[in-house]
Design an enzyme around this catalytic site. Structure first.
Site, PDB file in Angstrom:
ATOM      1  N   GLN A  51       0.795  -1.239   0.000  1.00 38.80           N
ATOM      2  CA  GLN A  51       0.000   0.000   0.000  1.00 38.80           C
ATOM      3  C   GLN A  51       0.826   1.286   0.000  1.00 38.80           C
ATOM      4  O   GLN A  51       0.495   2.229  -0.738  1.00 38.80           O
ATOM      5  CB  GLN A  51      -0.945   0.012   1.224  1.00 38.80           C
ATOM      6  N   GLU A  67       1.326  -1.109   8.306  1.00 37.91           N
ATOM      7  CA  GLU A  67       0.529   0.034   8.758  1.00 37.91           C
ATOM      8  C   GLU A  67       0.453   0.188  10.286  1.00 37.91           C
ATOM      9  O   GLU A  67       0.836   1.213  10.841  1.00 37.91           O
ATOM     10  CB  GLU A  67      -0.892  -0.123   8.188  1.00 37.91           C
ATOM     11  N   ASP A  94       0.638   3.843   6.005  1.00 40.69           N
ATOM     12  CA  ASP A  94       0.887   3.493   4.602  1.00 40.69           C
ATOM     13  C   ASP A  94       0.577   4.658   3.659  1.00 40.69           C
ATOM     14  O   ASP A  94       1.447   5.192   2.996  1.00 40.69           O
ATOM     15  CB  ASP A  94       0.007   2.302   4.198  1.00 40.69           C
ATOM     16  N   GLY A 150      -7.532  20.767  18.917  1.00 38.68           N
ATOM     17  CA  GLY A 150      -7.178  22.182  18.919  1.00 38.68           C
ATOM     18  C   GLY A 150      -7.668  22.878  20.177  1.00 38.68           C
ATOM     19  O   GLY A 150      -8.006  22.247  21.177  1.00 38.68           O
ATOM     20  N   GLY A 151      -7.718  24.173  20.136  1.00 37.28           N
ATOM     21  CA  GLY A 151      -8.102  24.949  21.305  1.00 37.28           C
ATOM     22  C   GLY A 151      -9.598  25.130  21.464  1.00 37.28           C
ATOM     23  O   GLY A 151     -10.058  25.787  22.394  1.00 37.28           O
TER      24      GLY A 151
HETATM   25  N1  CAO Z   1      11.808  -9.973  -9.356  1.00 38.20           N
HETATM   26  C1  CAO Z   1      12.427 -10.792  -8.482  1.00 38.20           C
HETATM   27  N2  CAO Z   1      12.304 -10.673  -7.144  1.00 38.20           N
HETATM   28  C2  CAO Z   1      11.517  -9.703  -6.698  1.00 38.20           C
HETATM   29  C3  CAO Z   1      10.842  -8.813  -7.537  1.00 38.20           C
HETATM   30  C4  CAO Z   1      11.008  -8.982  -8.927  1.00 38.20           C
HETATM   31  N3  CAO Z   1      10.392  -8.191  -9.814  1.00 38.20           N
HETATM   32  N4  CAO Z   1      10.149  -7.947  -6.781  1.00 38.20           N
HETATM   33  C5  CAO Z   1      10.366  -8.288  -5.498  1.00 38.20           C
HETATM   34  N5  CAO Z   1      11.200  -9.343  -5.449  1.00 38.20           N
HETATM   35  C6  CAO Z   1      11.711 -10.019  -4.259  1.00 38.20           C
HETATM   36  C7  CAO Z   1      12.765  -9.179  -3.588  1.00 38.20           C
HETATM   37  O1  CAO Z   1      14.019  -9.303  -4.205  1.00 38.20           O
HETATM   38  C8  CAO Z   1      12.719  -9.721  -2.174  1.00 38.20           C
HETATM   39  O2  CAO Z   1      13.395 -10.940  -2.123  1.00 38.20           O
HETATM   40  P1  CAO Z   1      14.624 -11.217  -1.084  1.00 38.20           P
HETATM   41  O3  CAO Z   1      14.055 -11.052   0.296  1.00 38.20           O
HETATM   42  O4  CAO Z   1      15.023 -12.624  -1.415  1.00 38.20           O
HETATM   43  O5  CAO Z   1      15.682 -10.220  -1.343  1.00 38.20           O
HETATM   44  C9  CAO Z   1      11.245  -9.983  -2.005  1.00 38.20           C
HETATM   45  O6  CAO Z   1      10.693 -10.153  -3.302  1.00 38.20           O
HETATM   46  C10 CAO Z   1      10.522  -8.804  -1.357  1.00 38.20           C
HETATM   47  O7  CAO Z   1      10.969  -8.674  -0.079  1.00 38.20           O
HETATM   48  P2  CAO Z   1      10.231  -7.695   0.975  1.00 38.20           P
HETATM   49  O8  CAO Z   1      11.010  -7.819   2.243  1.00 38.20           O
HETATM   50  O9  CAO Z   1      10.096  -6.332   0.435  1.00 38.20           O
HETATM   51  O10 CAO Z   1       8.759  -8.293   1.065  1.00 38.20           O
HETATM   52  P3  CAO Z   1       7.984  -8.964   2.300  1.00 38.20           P
HETATM   53  O11 CAO Z   1       6.695  -9.446   1.733  1.00 38.20           O
HETATM   54  O12 CAO Z   1       8.817  -9.953   3.023  1.00 38.20           O
HETATM   55  O13 CAO Z   1       7.718  -7.744   3.299  1.00 38.20           O
HETATM   56  C11 CAO Z   1       6.982  -5.504   3.791  1.00 38.20           C
HETATM   57  C12 CAO Z   1       6.728  -6.788   3.003  1.00 38.20           C
HETATM   58  C13 CAO Z   1       5.948  -4.500   3.382  1.00 38.20           C
HETATM   59  C14 CAO Z   1       6.877  -5.801   5.297  1.00 38.20           C
HETATM   60  C15 CAO Z   1       8.393  -4.980   3.475  1.00 38.20           C
HETATM   61  O14 CAO Z   1       8.516  -4.827   2.086  1.00 38.20           O
HETATM   62  C16 CAO Z   1       8.710  -3.663   4.159  1.00 38.20           C
HETATM   63  O15 CAO Z   1       9.004  -3.605   5.355  1.00 38.20           O
HETATM   64  N6  CAO Z   1       8.732  -2.590   3.368  1.00 38.20           N
HETATM   65  C17 CAO Z   1       9.099  -1.251   3.853  1.00 38.20           C
HETATM   66  C18 CAO Z   1       8.040  -0.648   4.710  1.00 38.20           C
HETATM   67  C19 CAO Z   1       6.730  -0.550   3.993  1.00 38.20           C
HETATM   68  O16 CAO Z   1       6.604   0.019   2.941  1.00 38.20           O
HETATM   69  N7  CAO Z   1       5.704  -1.089   4.656  1.00 38.20           N
HETATM   70  C20 CAO Z   1       4.336  -0.835   4.237  1.00 38.20           C
HETATM   71  C21 CAO Z   1       3.845  -1.813   3.329  1.00 38.20           C
HETATM   72  S1  CAO Z   1       2.204  -1.407   2.938  1.00 38.20           S
HETATM   73  O17 CAO Z   1       1.353  -2.042   4.181  1.00 38.20           O
END
Ligand code: CAO
Length: 425
Positions: free
Chosen positions: A17, A139, A168, A247-248
């Site tokens: 998101q 979030e 988010d 607010g106030g």
């Molecule tokens: N081709 C190949 N691999 C891909 C890819 C693509 N096009 N797009 C994504 N990937 C892979 C990445 O390389 C990664 O793999 P590795 O861990 O092996 O390096 C994986 O997909 C994505 O990892 P991630 O840590 O971003 O995803 P997650 O589902 O484990 O975690 C989230 C999700 C949101 C917790 C994490 O991305 C995060 O903390 N993001 C930053 C904070 C944020 O934006 N949070 C809000 C999200 S909205 O609620």
């Protein structure tokens, strides 16, 4: 006249998101947003909270309007070459992967800058540098760590998260502002830069008034908080203030006619000082206008609970819309508690494009929230979200100039689609 961001190309590696809300806004302002998705899977939200079997979820469709989708395996050598070429031909790269993911893909800030020194790299992470910088965040974690949860709810209950997605979507908004600011600075410097938003910081920014109150607390009781009127002691930290106005001008949520059966038969009522006399007359307490115990805002502070109970005895005799109709002409600030159903059906929100009906090839018609930021010279037309990889060939041909043979070779190399063996499984 074209759209405000026409000619700006955004390479959108964002997911879930936070990042997608940012790139959707930029797309609504006219940027060409190319959403890069993992072959075979795509953005995880495509399949989350599905309400129509086989169709992209509302979670995905409502966050990814006006974008194009390309599937690309960023871990495949040929896929990396394509990503490098896309970085070369983009103005902005947006990502909100977990900490370290982009580096592991082989695209560190230094590497990206070497590929394209003019590119702006915009990232959302849960936390900035510090003890939690390596943590993944969603979030509600941001709401809890950014100060929102500790200050939301009632002080005799647990901390509460709010339905507004301030972690988010709030971070997405902050990031969008950072991107357009960096694009503006680039018109002078010709150089790109890194734009970073930590979700914790974004939430804290939105909780600015609570840090204000934390410092005021050091100087004495917070007199506009319900704890003061109810004689409850303050602790060391800003307490949860229930529905008190930030607010106030004291305010509270009051019951209206029908509250016994309708969970949204309530109104937010503000006892704004300049209209105190009108409030007194409308609720049948004209004697409070001159009474020294009620005449000034300061004198009323220790009686707010009783004052709101008295106003509520009046609002309970009217529907929330009747209260609004009576108070509005008197300039008494108030607002009905509107349900999502009422908002979805509200004709004025449809007329301004804030609530929009969109047609989608696999799910049919659905409602979405359109662009809440209205530009008179760059109006937004909401277009449906892309299907997974819908524009892969189009983008490779149009942006990178690849012909059909070159695209087939990429496909054979597994850069655009999952390996055949996996696909067959
Ligand atoms: N081709 C190949 N691999 C891909 C890819 C693509 N096009 N797009 C994504 N990937 C892979 C990445 O390389 C990664 O793999 P590795 O861990 O092996 O390096 C994986 O997909 C994505 O990892 P991630 O840590 O971003 O995803 P997650 O589902 O484990 O975690 C989230 C999700 C949101 C917790 C994490 O991305 C995060 O903390 N993001 C930053 C904070 C944020 O934006 N949070 C809000 C999200 S909205 O609620």
């Amino acid at each position: 006249m074209g759209k405000a961001l026409e000619g700006v190309r955004i390479l959108d590696l964002s997911h879930v998101q936070a990042g997608p809300t940012c790139t959707q806004l930029l797309a609504w302002f006219g940027a060409d947003v190319i959403k890069v998705e993992k072959p075979g899977e795509g953005d995880i939200t495509r399949g989350q909270l599905r309400d129509v079997p086989g169709a992209d979820s509302l979670y995905f469709t409502m966050l990814n309007h006006n974008k194009r989708s390309i599937t690309l395996d960023a871990k495949n050598p040929k896929g990396k070459e394509v990503l490098t070429a896309l970085i070369k031909s983009s103005d902005v790269l947006v990502e909100n992967f977990g900490p370290g993911v982009l580096d592991r893909m082989g695209f560190s800030w230094e590497k990206i800058q070497a590929i394209n020194p003019a590119i702006i790299v915009a990232s959302i992470k849960g936390f900035g540098p510090g003890p939690y910088e390596d943590c993944k965040v969603y979030e509600n974690v941001a709401q809890c760590t950014g100060g929102a949860a500790s200050t939301t709810g009632f002080d005799d209950g647990p901390p509460l998260v709010t339905g507004a997605q301030i972690g988010d979507s709030g971070s997405g908004l902050h990031l969008a502002l950072g991107i357009v600011t960096a694009l503006y600075q680039r018109t002078v410097t010709g150089k790109g830069q890194k734009v970073s938003v930590a979700m914790q910081d974004g939430v804290l920014n939105l909780c600015r008034v609570k840090l204000r109150d934390q410092q005021r607390l050091g100087k004495g009781a917070l007199k506009e908080y319900p704890q003061f009127a109810e004689g409850r002691p303050f602790g060391e930290a800003v307490p949860r203030a229930g529905n008190a106005s930030g607010g106030g001008q004291p305010g509270w949520i009051l019951k209206c006619k029908g509250y016994e059966t309708d969970p949204n038969a309530y109104i937010y009522f503000i006892t704004q000082a300049p209209v105190w006399d009108k409030i007194c007359k409308v609720i049948g307490k004209p004697e409070w206008i001159e009474d020294p115990g009620f005449a000034t805002a300061e004198a009323r502070l220790d009686k707010l609970r009783m004052i709101f109970d008295t106003i509520e005895a009046w609002t309970k005799t009217k529907t929330k819309f009747e209260v609004m109709d009576i108070c509005n002409p008197l300039n008494i600030p108030c607002g009905p508690i509107l349900s999502m159903k009422e908002l979805a059906d509200e004709p004025s929100l449809r007329a301004t494009g804030t609530v929009v009906e969109v047609d989608h090839p696999t799910r049919g018609k659905y409602l979405t929230v359109g662009n809440p930021i209205k530009l008179s010279e760059s109006p937004t037309e909401v277009a449906r979200s892309p299907l997974l990889g819908e524009h892969t060939d189009e983008i490779l041909a149009e942006v990178l100039g690849l012909d059909d043979n070159a695209i087939s070779e990429l496909r054979e190399a597994g850069a655009l689609e999952p390996p055949r063996r996996q696909a067959a499984e």
